[in-house]
Design an enzyme around this catalytic site. Structure first.
Site, PDB file in Angstrom:
ATOM      1  N   ASP A  68      76.856  53.292  15.251  1.00 17.83           N
ATOM      2  CA  ASP A  68      75.655  55.297  15.107  1.00 17.83           C
ATOM      3  C   ASP A  68      75.398  54.942  16.383  1.00 17.83           C
ATOM      4  O   ASP A  68      74.985  56.394  16.909  1.00 17.83           O
ATOM      5  CB  ASP A  68      74.811  54.841  14.215  1.00 17.83           C
ATOM      6  CG  ASP A  68      73.520  54.062  14.538  1.00 17.83           C
ATOM      7  OD1 ASP A  68      74.060  52.948  15.373  1.00 17.83           O
ATOM      8  OD2 ASP A  68      72.798  54.282  14.159  1.00 17.83           O
ATOM      9  N   GLU A  84      78.214  33.485  19.791  1.00 18.91           N
ATOM     10  CA  GLU A  84      78.594  32.661  20.963  1.00 18.91           C
ATOM     11  C   GLU A  84      80.155  33.403  21.029  1.00 18.91           C
ATOM     12  O   GLU A  84      80.469  33.538  21.731  1.00 18.91           O
ATOM     13  CB  GLU A  84      79.263  31.266  20.979  1.00 18.91           C
ATOM     14  CG  GLU A  84      79.494  30.241  22.332  1.00 18.91           C
ATOM     15  CD  GLU A  84      79.645  29.265  22.143  1.00 18.91           C
ATOM     16  OE1 GLU A  84      78.426  29.000  22.700  1.00 18.91           O
ATOM     17  OE2 GLU A  84      79.710  28.103  21.482  1.00 18.91           O
ATOM     18  N   GLY A 100      73.410  31.915  16.056  1.00 17.71           N
ATOM     19  CA  GLY A 100      74.041  31.117  17.206  1.00 17.71           C
ATOM     20  C   GLY A 100      75.663  30.911  17.416  1.00 17.71           C
ATOM     21  O   GLY A 100      76.200  30.990  18.309  1.00 17.71           O
ATOM     22  N   GLU A 138      69.366  32.914  19.709  1.00 18.32           N
ATOM     23  CA  GLU A 138      68.864  31.930  21.130  1.00 18.32           C
ATOM     24  C   GLU A 138      67.696  32.158  21.998  1.00 18.32           C
ATOM     25  O   GLU A 138      68.176  33.065  22.197  1.00 18.32           O
ATOM     26  CB  GLU A 138      69.999  32.329  22.316  1.00 18.32           C
ATOM     27  CG  GLU A 138      71.629  31.609  20.957  1.00 18.32           C
ATOM     28  CD  GLU A 138      71.349  29.848  20.790  1.00 18.32           C
ATOM     29  OE1 GLU A 138      71.851  29.203  21.523  1.00 18.32           O
ATOM     30  OE2 GLU A 138      71.940  30.187  19.328  1.00 18.32           O
ATOM     31  N   THR A 154      83.567  23.400  17.371  1.00 16.61           N
ATOM     32  CA  THR A 154      83.090  23.418  18.768  1.00 16.61           C
ATOM     33  C   THR A 154      82.333  21.788  18.502  1.00 16.61           C
ATOM     34  O   THR A 154      81.588  21.237  18.224  1.00 16.61           O
ATOM     35  CB  THR A 154      82.385  24.274  18.578  1.00 16.61           C
ATOM     36  OG1 THR A 154      80.722  24.246  17.588  1.00 16.61           O
ATOM     37  CG2 THR A 154      82.934  25.362  18.091  1.00 16.61           C
ATOM     38  N   LEU A 159      73.213  53.909  18.792  1.00 16.16           N
ATOM     39  CA  LEU A 159      72.217  53.811  18.131  1.00 16.16           C
ATOM     40  C   LEU A 159      71.195  52.252  17.775  1.00 16.16           C
ATOM     41  O   LEU A 159      72.221  51.785  17.455  1.00 16.16           O
ATOM     42  CB  LEU A 159      71.103  54.150  17.526  1.00 16.16           C
ATOM     43  CG  LEU A 159      71.088  57.071  17.428  1.00 16.16           C
ATOM     44  CD1 LEU A 159      71.010  57.096  16.596  1.00 16.16           C
ATOM     45  CD2 LEU A 159      70.911  56.906  19.360  1.00 16.16           C
ATOM     46  N   LYS A 195      72.423  50.933  11.568  1.00  9.80           N
ATOM     47  CA  LYS A 195      74.193  51.021  11.153  1.00  9.80           C
ATOM     48  C   LYS A 195      75.059  50.077  12.812  1.00  9.80           C
ATOM     49  O   LYS A 195      74.755  50.216  13.757  1.00  9.80           O
ATOM     50  CB  LYS A 195      74.579  52.492  11.708  1.00  9.80           C
ATOM     51  CG  LYS A 195      73.678  53.271   9.926  1.00  9.80           C
ATOM     52  CD  LYS A 195      73.862  53.083   9.306  1.00  9.80           C
ATOM     53  CE  LYS A 195      73.626  53.835   7.561  1.00  9.80           C
ATOM     54  NZ  LYS A 195      73.587  53.079   6.794  1.00  9.80           N
TER      55      LYS A 195
END
Length: 306
Positions: A219, A74, A70, A276, A42, A221, A216
Site C-alpha cells: 500500500d 538477510e 534474521g 537484528e 549458511t 505506507l 499491508k
C-alpha cells in the site's frame, strides 16, 4: 520478476536447521515431484547475501529463505542488492523461534506444506522498508521492546502479558530511562520521551505482538506506532489496554500510517531491524514501492490486491 532461462529454485537454509530430517524429507519429496530445488546452507552471518548472488548467476528464478526473521532479512537484503530486473522471487520456509513475518503472512509452519507453497505458490509485488539504506521486510521496533528482545529471551508479548507488576519491577531494577527524541512524519512531528517505537511494513514483531494491525505489504505506507513514557503502575496498565485497542490512538499510544518517518534521538537508540539489533542516533524510514516479489498464500490479508 525476470526471466533467467532455466527455471530453478534455490533454498538458502540457515545452518542451525540444516540437519532437521523433516526438511530433508520435504526437499526429497518435492524433487521427486519434478521440481528443481538446489539447497545451500549458511555457515555465518552474511552468507545469505552472496548465496543470493550465486543463485541468480546460476539461473535461479526463485530464492527461498529457510530460517527465522534474521535469515529472511538477510536473503531479502541480498535480493535488494540486485538491479530490479534481475531480482528473483522470494519465498520463505519458516524455521525460527518467533517467525513473526511468516506468521503475519499466515504461512504454513510445517516443513513440507511450507516448502511446497514456497516452490509452487504465486509471487506478488511487495514494498520493502528502508531504514536509511538498510532494507527490512517486516518491522523495525525500538526502545524498550528492542532492549528486551536483544538482552533477554523473553518476548515483549509475554512480558506485557505476564503482568504490569513484574514489568514495573524489571524497569526499576534496570534503572530504566525513557529515550528522548524527536519524531517527524509528513503531517506532523512530536518530541517525546519514548518507551517503545515500531515501524511496520508487516504486522507483528516481538514474538507475536500485533503492533501494526492495519499493515499491508503493497500500500506504499508504513505503520508508525509510538508509546510515550509512563510514571506509574496505573499508567502502564493504561498503555497495555491501549495496545490491546490498536489501531485507535490513546493517551500514551499513537498509531499513524505514513510514507516516511524520521527520528532523531538524544542518545543511541536501540532498534531491531527484522530481529537484528542496531543502535541509531538518527534515521529515516521509508518504502521502496513494489521492490520485491514475495510468495504468500492466495488469501493473505497483508495484501490490498488479492
Amino acid at each position: 520478476m525476470a526471466n533467467h532461462g532455466k527455471e530453478s529454485t534455490w533454498l538458502i537454509l540457515n545452518g542451525k536447521s540444516a540437519q532437521q530430517p523433516e526438511i530433508r524429507q520435504a526437499v526429497d519429496a518435492l524433487r521427486e515431484a519434478g521440481h528443481e530445488l538446489t539447497v545451500r546452507v549458511t555457515w555465518e552471518g552474511g552468507d545469505g547475501l552472496w548465496l543470493v548472488e550465486e543463485a541468480v548467476k546460476m539461473g535461479a528464478k526463485r530464492v527461498i529463505a529457510g530460517g527465522g526473521d534474521g535469515s529472511i532479512n538477510e536473503v531479502g537484503a541480498g535480493i535488494m542488492r540486485l538491479p530490479p530486473e534481475k531480482r528473483p522471487d522470494m519465498a520463505i520456509l519458516p524455521l525460527g523461534s518467533a517467525n513473526d513475518f511468516a506468521n503475519g503472512l499466515r504461512l504454513p509452519m510445517e516443513p513440507y506444506p511450507a516448502l511446497e507453497l514456497a516452490v509452487t505458490g504465486q509471487a506478488r509485488a511487495i514494498d520493502v522498508g528502508m531504514l536509511d539504506d538498510e532494507p527490512f521486510v517486516n518491522v523495525a521496533s525500538g526502545g524498550f521492546g528492542a532492549e528486551i528482545t536483544t538482552s533477554t529471551p523473553v518476548a515483549l508479548k509475554r512480558l506485557l502479558g505476564g503482568g504490569a507488576y513484574s514489568l514495573m519491577g524489571m524497569l526499576k531494577a534496570w534503572n530504566y530511562q525513557p529515550y528522548e527524541g524527536h519524531i517527524r512524519w509528513p503531517e506532523g512531528e512530536a518530541r517525546v520521551p519514548l518507551f517503545m517505537l515500531a515501524i511496520g511494513n508487516g504486522c507483528q514483531a516481538g514474538g507475536g505482538q500485533r503492533l501494526a494491525p492495519l499493515a499491508k505489504l503493497d500500500d506504499g505506507l508504513l505503520e508508525l506506532l509510538f508509546v510515550r513514557h509512563f510514571n506509574s503502575l496505573g499508567e502502564l496498565k493504561q498503555i497495555i489496554d491501549e495496545l490491546e485497542n490498536l489501531p485507535e490512538d490513546g493517551e500514551f499510544v499513537r498509531y499513524l500510517r505514513v510514507p516516511w518517518v524520521e527520528f532523531e534521538s538524544d542518545g543511541a537508540f536501540p532498534l531491531n531491524l527484522d530481529g537484528e539489533p542496531r543502535r541509531f542516533r538518527h534515521f529515516r524510514a521509508s518504502l521502496d514501492h513494489n521492490a520485491l516479489s514475495l510468495v504468500a498464500p492466495a488469501d493473505c490479508e497483508l495484501f490490498n490486491r488479492i
